[in-house]
Design a protein around this motif. Structure first.
Motif, PDB file in Angstrom:
ATOM      1  N   MET A 282       2.741  -1.005 -20.593  1.00 49.18           N
ATOM      2  CA  MET A 282       2.378  -1.264 -19.302  1.00 49.18           C
ATOM      3  C   MET A 282       1.934  -2.637 -19.064  1.00 49.18           C
ATOM      4  N   GLN A 283       1.777  -3.359 -19.934  1.00 45.67           N
ATOM      5  CA  GLN A 283       1.187  -4.672 -19.761  1.00 45.67           C
ATOM      6  C   GLN A 283       2.805  -5.333 -19.237  1.00 45.67           C
ATOM      7  N   TYR A 284       3.921  -5.233 -19.810  1.00 47.13           N
ATOM      8  CA  TYR A 284       5.315  -5.575 -19.621  1.00 47.13           C
ATOM      9  C   TYR A 284       5.530  -5.019 -18.036  1.00 47.13           C
ATOM     10  N   ALA A 285       5.161  -3.942 -17.953  1.00 44.36           N
ATOM     11  CA  ALA A 285       5.412  -3.339 -16.257  1.00 44.36           C
ATOM     12  C   ALA A 285       4.597  -4.182 -15.324  1.00 44.36           C
ATOM     13  N   ALA A 286       3.260  -4.359 -15.902  1.00 43.81           N
ATOM     14  CA  ALA A 286       2.248  -5.052 -14.835  1.00 43.81           C
ATOM     15  C   ALA A 286       2.668  -6.345 -14.692  1.00 43.81           C
ATOM     16  N   THR A 287       3.445  -7.021 -15.502  1.00 47.93           N
ATOM     17  CA  THR A 287       3.946  -8.375 -15.384  1.00 47.93           C
ATOM     18  C   THR A 287       4.896  -8.430 -14.184  1.00 47.93           C
ATOM     19  N   VAL A 288       5.768  -7.302 -14.307  1.00 51.01           N
ATOM     20  CA  VAL A 288       6.699  -7.264 -12.957  1.00 51.01           C
ATOM     21  C   VAL A 288       6.004  -6.695 -11.615  1.00 51.01           C
ATOM     22  N   ALA A 289       4.786  -5.928 -11.716  1.00 45.86           N
ATOM     23  CA  ALA A 289       4.026  -5.741 -10.560  1.00 45.86           C
ATOM     24  C   ALA A 289       3.499  -6.785  -9.980  1.00 45.86           C
ATOM     25  N   LEU A 290       2.982  -7.946 -10.717  1.00 45.86           N
ATOM     26  CA  LEU A 290       2.296  -9.126 -10.097  1.00 45.86           C
ATOM     27  C   LEU A 290       3.327 -10.192  -9.622  1.00 45.86           C
ATOM     28  N   GLN A 291       4.626  -9.867 -10.184  1.00 46.81           N
ATOM     29  CA  GLN A 291       5.649 -10.673  -9.396  1.00 46.81           C
ATOM     30  C   GLN A 291       6.309 -10.172  -8.185  1.00 46.81           C
ATOM     31  N   ALA A 292       5.633  -9.174  -7.588  1.00 45.41           N
ATOM     32  CA  ALA A 292       6.286  -8.541  -6.687  1.00 45.41           C
ATOM     33  C   ALA A 292       6.286  -9.584  -5.353  1.00 45.41           C
ATOM     34  N   PRO A 293       7.041  -9.424  -4.618  1.00 46.57           N
ATOM     35  CA  PRO A 293       7.179 -10.363  -3.407  1.00 46.57           C
ATOM     36  C   PRO A 293       6.060  -9.999  -2.365  1.00 46.57           C
ATOM     37  N   ASP A 294       5.790 -11.149  -1.634  1.00 44.11           N
ATOM     38  CA  ASP A 294       4.824 -10.918  -0.843  1.00 44.11           C
ATOM     39  C   ASP A 294       4.792  -9.673   0.321  1.00 44.11           C
ATOM     40  N   SER A 295       6.210  -9.282   0.611  1.00 44.18           N
ATOM     41  CA  SER A 295       6.602  -8.348   1.330  1.00 44.18           C
ATOM     42  C   SER A 295       5.795  -7.061   1.029  1.00 44.18           C
ATOM     43  N   TYR A 296       5.702  -7.044  -0.513  1.00 44.92           N
ATOM     44  CA  TYR A 296       5.135  -5.662  -0.881  1.00 44.92           C
ATOM     45  C   TYR A 296       3.667  -5.509  -0.381  1.00 44.92           C
ATOM     46  N   PHE A 297       2.743  -6.576  -0.693  1.00 41.52           N
ATOM     47  CA  PHE A 297       1.508  -6.459  -0.516  1.00 41.52           C
ATOM     48  C   PHE A 297       1.290  -6.550   1.142  1.00 41.52           C
ATOM     49  N   ALA A 298       2.208  -7.205   1.887  1.00 39.64           N
ATOM     50  CA  ALA A 298       1.994  -6.791   3.284  1.00 39.64           C
ATOM     51  C   ALA A 298       2.247  -5.563   3.831  1.00 39.64           C
ATOM     52  N   GLU A 299       3.188  -4.820   3.273  1.00 44.30           N
ATOM     53  CA  GLU A 299       3.341  -3.488   3.437  1.00 44.30           C
ATOM     54  C   GLU A 299       2.264  -2.616   3.218  1.00 44.30           C
ATOM     55  N   LEU A 300       1.917  -2.788   1.972  1.00 50.68           N
ATOM     56  CA  LEU A 300       0.681  -2.110   1.537  1.00 50.68           C
ATOM     57  C   LEU A 300      -0.541  -2.245   2.445  1.00 50.68           C
ATOM     58  N   LYS A 301      -0.841  -3.287   2.940  1.00 49.21           N
ATOM     59  CA  LYS A 301      -1.945  -3.513   3.715  1.00 49.21           C
ATOM     60  C   LYS A 301      -1.578  -2.956   5.005  1.00 49.21           C
ATOM     61  N   THR A 302      -0.407  -2.796   5.810  1.00 51.12           N
ATOM     62  CA  THR A 302      -0.097  -2.142   7.038  1.00 51.12           C
ATOM     63  C   THR A 302      -0.091  -0.742   6.784  1.00 51.12           C
ATOM     64  N   ASP A 303       0.298   0.004   5.607  1.00 49.55           N
ATOM     65  CA  ASP A 303       0.198   1.283   5.478  1.00 49.55           C
ATOM     66  C   ASP A 303      -1.371   1.889   5.367  1.00 49.55           C
ATOM     67  N   TYR A 304      -2.074   0.934   4.752  1.00 50.19           N
ATOM     68  CA  TYR A 304      -3.574   1.345   4.714  1.00 50.19           C
ATOM     69  C   TYR A 304      -4.328   1.074   6.067  1.00 50.19           C
ATOM     70  N   MET A 305      -3.957   0.375   6.700  1.00 47.57           N
ATOM     71  CA  MET A 305      -4.488   0.265   8.214  1.00 47.57           C
ATOM     72  C   MET A 305      -4.102   1.172   8.902  1.00 47.57           C
ATOM     73  N   ALA A 306      -2.893   2.014   8.796  1.00 47.39           N
ATOM     74  CA  ALA A 306      -2.624   3.229   9.544  1.00 47.39           C
ATOM     75  C   ALA A 306      -3.382   4.301   9.082  1.00 47.39           C
ATOM     76  N   LYS A 307      -3.655   4.502   7.683  1.00 52.45           N
ATOM     77  CA  LYS A 307      -4.345   5.605   6.997  1.00 52.45           C
ATOM     78  C   LYS A 307      -5.922   5.462   7.488  1.00 52.45           C
ATOM     79  N   LYS A 308      -6.373   4.118   7.570  1.00 49.45           N
ATOM     80  CA  LYS A 308      -7.676   3.788   7.773  1.00 49.45           C
ATOM     81  C   LYS A 308      -8.033   4.392   9.348  1.00 49.45           C
ATOM     82  N   ALA A 309      -7.128   3.897  10.098  1.00 46.75           N
ATOM     83  CA  ALA A 309      -7.174   4.364  11.520  1.00 46.75           C
ATOM     84  C   ALA A 309      -7.585   5.668  11.826  1.00 46.75           C
TER      85      ALA A 309
END
Length: 469
Positions: free
Chosen positions: A351-378
């Motif tokens: 899981m640490q090796y997989a987490a390494t890949v996760a933290l190297q995700a492109p900025d677009s992943y985090f932007a999409e995460l925020k957009t998705d959660y803002m829609a759910k929040k609304a």
């Protein structure tokens, strides 16, 4: 430590702090008082419940019994008599979790769960596939105690990108089994019996429980609605010569509050003035919706006295993986690692090796995460307003706190019980997050880390069945 006492665990823990010389004896600095110390379905079990405050929910666990298997033809089981459950005095007050009770009621009544803080959807495929590949590649034995090198490097790189701070992944990053273990290792490794630690209520229950195990004296500053602002004058009067640390959670569970730059700067000044440490829980740092997240360690003069704790679970919807970390300067990392080495020693290797890949995700992943959660929040916030709740602002996390009093129940426990049994929806009472449960009796917490269909279904049930009294 005598040479004969030195184990491989100790060596791995000490090695990053040793100067590169023929000697294997680590050298340490000795500055201020905090330099001188000798150095939990899954996530919804994280909060305790003070049962004695609400007799209607009283859980009686007074005995343990063993029954013979009725189909057995012989008795191979010792005759065990009824015994009272036993628990150390420092943990006596932490009873059965209210989340356990709520979950049992939810199953019994077919209620929709929008209270417990874990997603009902899965994490991203690219991270899961990295875990599968790591397992196939044979990365299945103990990891290095303080983290797989690739993952430590990824944490340091992400921290630099987020805060601008350059840290040493070998000496200043410790990988833990979730943020809960980072919290425990920090408390147990840096707090002595009698040390005062200041919490902001409401708070994640693990804080008080681990501080109790450390023998700390807990002092509490209550954040109050509607904005849950820090009462600076009260904080100033609470800090004393015995204050060892202040614990901050931003974005804040359960309220969704984000500490402002002004609040953080004031807290930082007080900590520097009084030589106080800061332990900061930032697991929701990527779920900041209405203002930028500010890491306390990034403020002038604060890195040397701050332990920053985080995890993978919230950002990547993989709460069951329990991958966390603590970032701190070497003199504080020593204490964290000392405790970590005897709590879990090492965290899941693949899981640490997989987490390494996760933290190297492109900025677009985090932007999409925020957009998705803002829609759910609304969806949830508007729905709760339509139902008739008084909804308080939430700037971060995936939680929303509301006032339930207009529906006529005596307290948050009674309301949540009614909501499950009569309406078929699960919320979480917030009184369990306070030293004084009375401070939270008017508030309940909902979460929007669920798919949109679940959120809409829960809102419709409340519109149909929840009536003002």
């Amino acid at each position: 430590m005598q040479a004969a006492e030195c184990t491989w665990t100790h060596f791995e823990m000490l090695r990053p702090f040793c100067f590169k010389s023929p000697s294997t004896t680590p050298l340490f600095f000795n500055f201020s008082k905090h330099f001188q110390k000798g150095y939990s379905d899954s996530s919804f079990f994280r909060s305790n419940w003070r049962i004695s405050n609400y007799p209607s929910f009283m859980a009686t666990i007074s005995s343990v019994s063993t029954h013979k298997d009725p189909v057995s033809t012989h008795d191979a089981t010792p005759n065990i008599t009824h015994q009272p459950v036993q628990v150390a005095k420092r943990l006596e007050k932490f009873k059965t979790t209210i989340f356990t009770q709520m979950s049992m009621l939810a199953i019994k009544h077919g209620a929709i769960k929008i209270g417990q803080g874990f997603p009902n959807f899965d994490g991203p495929d690219f991270v899961k596939e990295a875990a599968i590949q790591a397992i196939k590649d044979g990365k299945n034995q103990y990891a290095r105690g303080y983290g797989v090198p690739d993952f430590n490097n990824a944490i340091a790189a992400r921290f630099k990108k987020d805060t601008g701070l350059v840290i040493d992944p070998e000496k200043e990053v410790t990988v833990t089994s979730g943020c809960s273990e980072a919290i425990a290792a920090t408390m147990l490794g840096l707090i002595d019996p009698g040390d005062e630690v200041i919490l902001f209520a409401p708070f994640y229950d693990s804080y008080e429980a681990t501080l109790s195990m450390a023998g700390a004296k807990v002092k509490c500053i209550t954040l109050r609605p509607p904005d849950f602002a820090v009462p600076i004058d009260e904080l100033k009067s609470t800090i004393s010569k015995n204050t060892r640390a202040i614990l901050i959670n931003t974005p804040h569970n359960p309220t969704g509050k984000m500490f402002t730059r002004e609040e953080l700067n004031t807290i930082a000044s007080l900590c520097i003035e009084n030589d106080v440490l800061v332990f900061t829980d930032e697991v929701y740092d990527k779920l900041a919706f209405e203002m930028d997240h500010i890491s306390m360690a990034s403020l002038p003069g604060m890195y040397e006295r701050t332990v920053t704790m985080n995890s993978l679970g919230k950002t990547f919807s993989l709460t069951g993986w329990k991958i966390g970390w603590a970032i701190a300067p070497p003199h504080l990392t020593w204490g964290v690692r000392q405790a970590h080495s005897f709590l879990t020693f090492a965290t899941s290797t693949p899981m640490q090796y997989a987490a390494t890949v996760a933290l190297q995700a492109p900025d677009s992943y985090f932007a999409e995460l925020k957009t998705d959660y803002m829609a759910k929040k609304a969806i949830l916030v508007q729905g709760l307003k339509d139902v008739g709740f008084k909804v308080f602002p939430s700037s971060g996390t995936y939680f929303v706190v509301v006032d339930h009093t207009r529906f006529g129940l005596d307290n948050d426990i009674a309301f949540c019980e009614y909501l499950i049994k009569e309406v078929g929806v699960v919320a979480i009472p917030t009184s369990v997050f306070y030293l004084n449960p009375e401070d939270g009796k008017n508030l309940v917490r909902f979460t929007f880390c669920k798919d949109e269909e679940t959120l809409r279904s829960a809102v419709e049930r409340m519109k149909e069945k929840l009536k003002k009294k």
